[in-house]
Design an enzyme around this catalytic site. Sequence first.
Site, PDB file in Angstrom:
ATOM      1  N   CYS A   1      38.276  36.648  39.579  1.00  0.00           N
ATOM      2  CA  CYS A   1      39.342  36.517  38.584  1.00  0.00           C
ATOM      3  C   CYS A   1      40.447  37.555  38.845  1.00  0.00           C
ATOM      4  O   CYS A   1      41.174  37.424  39.817  1.00  0.00           O
ATOM      5  CB  CYS A   1      38.770  36.614  37.174  1.00  0.00           C
ATOM      6  SG  CYS A   1      39.884  35.922  35.922  1.00  0.00           S
TER       7      CYS A   1
ATOM      8  N   HIS B   1      34.602  32.610  37.133  1.00  0.00           N
ATOM      9  CA  HIS B   1      33.569  33.641  36.952  1.00  0.00           C
ATOM     10  C   HIS B   1      32.194  33.094  37.358  1.00  0.00           C
ATOM     11  O   HIS B   1      31.570  32.345  36.601  1.00  0.00           O
ATOM     12  CB  HIS B   1      33.530  34.089  35.490  1.00  0.00           C
ATOM     13  CG  HIS B   1      34.708  34.894  35.073  1.00  0.00           C
ATOM     14  ND1 HIS B   1      34.752  36.264  35.181  1.00  0.00           N
ATOM     15  CD2 HIS B   1      35.908  34.523  34.555  1.00  0.00           C
ATOM     16  CE1 HIS B   1      35.921  36.705  34.749  1.00  0.00           C
ATOM     17  NE2 HIS B   1      36.639  35.668  34.360  1.00  0.00           N
TER      18      HIS B   1
ATOM     19  N   GLU C   1      29.509  34.751  37.422  1.00  0.00           N
ATOM     20  CA  GLU C   1      28.456  35.502  36.745  1.00  0.00           C
ATOM     21  C   GLU C   1      28.070  34.912  35.394  1.00  0.00           C
ATOM     22  O   GLU C   1      27.034  35.288  34.839  1.00  0.00           O
ATOM     23  CB  GLU C   1      28.884  36.967  36.566  1.00  0.00           C
ATOM     24  CG  GLU C   1      29.979  37.214  35.549  1.00  0.00           C
ATOM     25  CD  GLU C   1      31.390  37.071  36.088  1.00  0.00           C
ATOM     26  OE1 GLU C   1      32.323  37.611  35.479  1.00  0.00           O
ATOM     27  OE2 GLU C   1      31.564  36.397  37.138  1.00  0.00           O
TER      28      GLU C   1
END
Length: 509
Positions: free
Chosen positions: A79, A167, A169
């Site tokens: 990002c 993202h 994660e």
Amino acid sequence: MKEKILILDFGSQYTQLIARKVREHNVYCEIYPYSKFPDPDHTVKGVILSGSPFSVRDEYAPIPNLDKIKGAFPLLGICYGAQFLAHHYGGEVKQSDLREYGRARLNYMDTGNPLLRNLKSNSQVWMSHGDTINTLPTGCRVIASTGDVEVGAYASDNETTWGLQFHPEVYHTTEGKTILYNFLSEICGCQMDWTPEAFVESTVADLKSKLGDDKVVLGLSGGVDSTVASILLHRAIGSNLTCIFVDNGLLRKNEFETVLESYKVLGLYVIGVDAGDKFIDDLEGVTDPEDKRKSIGKNFIEIFDQEAKKLKNVSWLGQGTIYPDVIESVSVNGPSATIKSHHNVGGLPDKMNLKVVEPLRLLFKDEVRRVGKALKIPSSFLKRHPFPGPGLGIRILGEISREKIRLVQEADDIYIKALHRYGLYDRIWQAGAILLPVQSVGVMGDERTYEYVVALRAVTSTDGMTADWGHLPHEVLSQISNDIINKVRGINRVVYDISSKPPATIEWE
């Protein structure tokens, strides 16, 4: 020396989630502020740049010096990290009319690229950016796109550098685990041998080296975090650890006696302090949540300090601080936002003039439980729901009184016992009863009542950073409501909280 991944933090509240996902692949990682990190040595296998609340176009946007990293080590920007790499090294990042927040689909992927190997077509990702990369630096090419954003991911042809505008994660990026695995294994060549057992071994060794023959005092709460921290310290320094358990009068029903009895099986030396009257008296007339926390925290510090001073030659204060405590309390490792204060973060070191040791500071709750299992701590400790440091003080909305404490303790006791009885306790991350500052009309027998309302809260989560409301069976909720209204005089209405985090927090205050 163990291999590791460096994560440079630009203030994103997801930074520690990146760390947790890396560790789930059994790879050790360390987080450093973007402006202050060590020169990478031979133990560093790769570097990850986090997201950020800033735009790269902001006047005060965080700018790291990557001279010793970029081109020398595998580098993954996420990002903001991806946008910084593009913007700072010759590309162009602009505010876009096509902002992406939430779920998106990768309608183009170069699955021949090692970062995207084994990804399924049309893979779902989670976007959270207002800026977008318009032009890539020379030598970089697009390796993934969404329907709205061409540069969903990119790679350098000249060095081991990648950028993702989504993202990997977060849970909603369905194949984020695969992407991180590819980066760690295929690109960085990590051995993936950092396990809970390895954490215990290295942490105990570090504690032995750090503490030597020094004495440590630690405040127990009965929860998972302080229990695991105390056992790690006990394994390292044995009888040089003294634990103190303070009853602030805001614990669950019978919890003070139960917790003291249960710690006997762990071989810890624990001093119990009954100080409930002091805490409750000082909360008289206090209604603001932050003022409650500060009053409870102040008294905890003073009482804990008094007890600790009775001990001889104590040099260290042990704490069971974990990451969600830190990220919601202070700006840590970057310019992240403060959400609310926690009584067990900050304050104690300065007041007590002790050095601080926090063996769990960079772990999430699920990691702490895995470490506890590796330490062979009984599951009755490890499966306990989180309980806030201020206790029922933030589960009684508005002013606190002894009668209100009794009401919420009785209701909470019925609720938690029912979750155990129906086999639901272990499916829930955290549960509790909240006493609302309103009364409602009811009818019991032939009498009109005007009594308090209790809200039941239950959430499911993996790390406490995000949570969904627990979908408990209606018949169970009906029985719990029935039992509370019939057995707790002073409560005539029960409601159930179906809010998720975000936008709501897990606790009401």
